[in-house]
Design an enzyme around this catalytic site. Structure first.
Site, PDB file in Angstrom:
ATOM      1  N   GLU A   1      -7.867 -15.552 -42.692  1.00  0.00           N
ATOM      2  CA  GLU A   1      -7.289 -17.061 -42.796  1.00  0.00           C
ATOM      3  C   GLU A   1      -8.213 -18.122 -41.862  1.00  0.00           C
ATOM      4  O   GLU A   1      -8.389 -19.143 -42.371  1.00  0.00           O
ATOM      5  CB  GLU A   1      -5.777 -16.913 -41.976  1.00  0.00           C
ATOM      6  CG  GLU A   1      -4.907 -16.286 -43.287  1.00  0.00           C
ATOM      7  CD  GLU A   1      -4.781 -14.692 -43.304  1.00  0.00           C
ATOM      8  OE1 GLU A   1      -5.590 -14.087 -42.199  1.00  0.00           O
ATOM      9  OE2 GLU A   1      -4.367 -14.248 -44.080  1.00  0.00           O
TER      10      GLU A   1
ATOM     11  N   HIS B   1       7.180 -12.431 -44.591  1.00  0.00           N
ATOM     12  CA  HIS B   1       6.903 -13.025 -45.864  1.00  0.00           C
ATOM     13  C   HIS B   1       8.026 -14.270 -46.258  1.00  0.00           C
ATOM     14  O   HIS B   1       8.259 -14.450 -47.394  1.00  0.00           O
ATOM     15  CB  HIS B   1       6.892 -11.992 -46.963  1.00  0.00           C
ATOM     16  CG  HIS B   1       5.960 -10.866 -46.914  1.00  0.00           C
ATOM     17  ND1 HIS B   1       5.998  -9.570 -46.121  1.00  0.00           N
ATOM     18  CD2 HIS B   1       4.729 -10.699 -47.550  1.00  0.00           C
ATOM     19  CE1 HIS B   1       4.962  -9.009 -46.180  1.00  0.00           C
ATOM     20  NE2 HIS B   1       4.303  -9.570 -46.947  1.00  0.00           N
TER      21      HIS B   1
END
Lengths: 448, 298
Positions: B99, B169
């Site tokens: 990321e 999540h």
């Protein structure tokens, strides 16, 4: 037809016969299980099924019955490319092989002198309270100027903070340096950053930021964008041995290699990251050994040999631009100054070490001796140059000191492309405050 | 006429109502500008609307590129379906799983003047990129005295609870980025909003973190206008008018606020005004202030 294209790609990339799994990844248009089953059933017989070979990665490799946990420390240490010895004598070839005429070499030597003069005077200026902060470049003048001179104006440059010679060579002159260090209204950065955090759009030199290594993945991205425009340009990205430990180094190297970005990663390995010597920074063979892990080409160079750095950068640039591939250059050098004016390196390293480098491997001296051997330079010219540079720096510093700081309203500009309401209100609030209490502040320093 | 001036000549509640209509006029989408012709729409859920926006952006400007983990095959939430086939590997591609690299790379692309759309697969995984977003993207223009900027950058990421996501999540980390001046944070509540806001974000001259409520990817379905239309950033929308209390929210929570407002109306006879901020930073203080002046309760 899809599979045929896939085989072509595989052969071109040298990954051998594509596995069934790779084939399936191309089938994104199948969103029903039945369609997928149909595609699976129609695959050619010579494609390996994942059930036969588990988790085969995309590189080809042989098998061995010899168990060995490979020790990389047994590999020979990668040598550093050198063209000129520490006394200015060319080690092989002739002066013509340098691909630099005398005029250019003298100009490069002059720029190295400018770096030294600026460094010395700005350092003293900080101690006298005339400048808030300074970071010296002592010991790295050759790798700065040597590499910069091998680049083209259309190349984009990302820096860390110890690349003053690169800025000067490109055309960021002494006066602009002084303005930035004094954070005044003539600073392109509008006085918003610490000294030595230069940037200039016209010169394609991205503004320096204090966080280390953040510029590396940015350099890869910039290179990708330039590649898409089919320009004859590459990106040059400077960083230090300490910065190479950050996660962004790994991210950048991996991205540049997988995405084919024409970027030169130029590591200034100067032996120290503030007080941390390289023996505490990494365990492998410097920074260069890591390039192999990313499937990237690279070389190590004597960072104090201006000609070697120049030639290495020239070759690396050619490769990066022609092949659209990244390359790593590790320039071995030594940080002769403190980390910054907030540091006192005598607390963690011996003066004998500094003396050794000053006497035995001084980048400026090596070029000077070379020029003297060619009868192009002498001690008179040296003295003249030093006087001229000192005068120029003092003049620039004086001019910068007399220049007002930016208008205080600049505090609120450029946060966004357009100033939002909230900031406009804050700006107005400050204006009102200063109207009332301005005498409590030294407003005469600022442009009104 | 300023709020202060109006307040002096009209009683408080009426002031608010008058100014409401004036300030809160939605900038009509391009397609609805003339108000005469019926707009062609298609039923879309949120990920299809995002896909449509991405397609339109990539079609109109060659400098728009889209990348991230698993973006090439269409993305794990199908937002990028069909785009690699349409625009090729050079413009729609997978990156390595990193990321900080995705955002750092994106910043470089934007700094060079192109228009990168960087996808972070789940907002829960945006933290390795926090340094690049806060210290670099947000400050690029300011620290360089406008010599450089990362305006072309849009970071898209699915956020929010989905039921089974657990700790990693389901996160809603938008607030972290609201404290990094220089970057905008935009959250759509529905497919039509998502498309218009995303197009505005992509072509905005500022870097934007665009958080897509994953709960709504499939569950929120609307007739979404076809073609390019933009919804302005920095502007909130009054989704429901009311008199007694102001409810402010964004993204998936708007539906919850609407349900709560229905209950309040039916069971407690309380009329709620619901505001969708849409852009969280910089947020539309005027619209919220107006509403609170009217209702008296936030």
């Amino acid at each position: 037809m899809l599979f045929h294209r896939l085989v072509q790609t595989a052969v071109r990339r040298g990954i051998g016969v594509p596995t069934y799994r790779t084939f399936c990844s191309q089938l994104s248009q199948f969103d029903s299980a039945q369609q997928l089953q149909k595609a699976k059933a129609s695959k050619p017989k010579d494609v390996l099924s994942p059930r036969q070979e588990n988790d085969r990665p995309s590189t080809t490799y042989d098998f061995t019955t010899h168990l060995e946990i490979v020790d990389p420390t047994k590999d020979p240490v990668i040598p550093a490319y050198r063209v000129m010895d520490t006394n200015g004598t060319l080690l092989r070839g002739s002066e013509r092989d340098l691909l630099l005429d005398e005029k250019s070499i003298v100009k490069m030597y002059h720029t190295m002198g400018e770096v030294a003069a600026l460094d010395h005077i700005l350092m003293q200026a900080q101690r006298h309270g005339r400048v808030s902060f300074h970071m010296q470049n002592a010991g790295e003048e050759a790798l700065q100027v040597g590499s910069a001179a091998a680049l083209e104006p259309q190349d984009h440059i990302f820096s860390q903070y110890r690349e003053l010679g690169v800025f000067l060579w490109r055309g960021f002159d002494m006066q602009q340096v002084a303005h930035q260090c004094l954070s005044n209204a003539e600073d392109l950065g509008k006085g918003k950053q610490m000294p030595m955090h230069f940037g200039c759009g016209k010169l394609n030199m991205y503004t320096i930021s204090s966080p280390l290594t953040t510029q590396l993945p940015q350099a890869a991205g910039c290179a990708y964008a330039l590649k898409r425009r089919n320009t004859d340009a590459c990106v040059m990205c400077y960083f230090g041995d300490g910065a190479a430990s950050e996660g962004d180094f790994h991210a950048a190297m991996n991205f540049a290699s997988t995405l084919d970005c024409p970027v030169i990663f130029f590591c200034r390995n100067n032996g120290w990251a503030i007080s941390t010597p390289v023996s505490e920074q990494y365990r492998g063979d410097g920074i260069l050994s890591r390039a192999k892990g990313y499937g990237m080409k690279g070389l190590r160079v004597d960072g104090n040999d201006m000609f070697a750095v120049h030639e290495a950068t020239r070759e690396a640039r050619k490769y990066a631009v022609n092949q659209s591939r990244p390359v790593l250059i590790e320039a071995m050098s030594y940080r002769r100054g403190h980390h910054s004016t907030s540091d006192d390196s005598t607390t963690y390293r011996l003066s004998e070490e500094l003396d050794w480098w000053a006497h035995n491997d001084c980048p400026a001296k090596r070029v000077r001796l070379h020029l003297e051997k060619r009868d192009v330079w002498d001690s008179e010219m040296e003295a003249e140059m030093r006087t001229m540079h000192k005068k120029k720096v003092l003049k620039c510093l004086g001019t910068a000191e007399k220049t007002l700081k930016p208008n205080i309203s600049e505090l609120f500009t450029d946060v966004y492309a357009e100033m939002p309401e909230r900031l406009k209100r804050q700006q107005n609030d400050l204006e009102e405050h200063l109207k009332k209490y301005g005498t409590e502040y030294n407003l005469s320093k600022y442009q009104s | 006429m300023s709020v202060v001036a109006l307040r002096k000549c009209l009683p408080a509640r009426r002031t608010a109502r008058v100014l409401y209509r004036a300030i809160n006029t939605e900038v009509k989408s391009k397609v609805e500008a003339d108000g005469m012709q019926p707009v062609e729409t298609r039923k879309m859920n949120l990920f299809t609307a995002v896909n449509d926006a991405l397609d339109l952006a990539m079609k109109q400007d060659d400098e728009v590129i889209l990348f991230g983990e698993d973006v090439k095959f269409g993305g794990v939430f199908r937002c990028a379906v069909g785009l690699n086939e349409k625009y090729g590997n050079e413009r729609v591609f997978n990156t390595p799983l990193c990321e900080q690299g995705i955002v750092g790379f994106g910043i470089g692309v934007a700094a060079a003047g192109a228009i990168p759309i960087a996808e972070i697969q789940f907002a829960d995984y945006i933290f390795p990129a926090f340094d690049q977003i806060v210290n670099e993207a947000a400050k690029y223009r300011y620290r360089s005295g406008n010599e450089f900027n990362t305006g072309g950058l849009t970071i898209r990421t699915p956020y929010g609870a989905v039921g089974h996501g657990g700790l990693y999540h389901s996160q809603s980390p938008e607030a972290f980025f609201c404290h990094a001046a220089g970057v905008k944070v935009v959250v759509p509540r529905s497919p039509s909003q998502a498309k218009g806001l995303l197009l505005s974000s992509i072509f905005s001259p500022d870097p934007v973190v665009f958080m897509e409520p994953k709960w709504l990817y499939r569950t929120s379905v609307e007739e979404v206008p076809l073609g390019d239309y933009r919804i302005p950033l920095d502007k909130a929308e009054v989704v429901r008018e009311g008199m007694d209390v102001t409810l402010v929210g964004w993204g998936a929570q708007i539906k919850v606020l609407e349900a709560a407002a229905d209950m309040a109306r039916d069971k407690l006879a309380i009329s709620c005004e619901i505001i969708d901020l849409r852009t969280l930073s910089p947020w539309d203080e005027d619209t919220v202030a107006m509403s609170v002046e009217k209702t008296g309760t936030l």
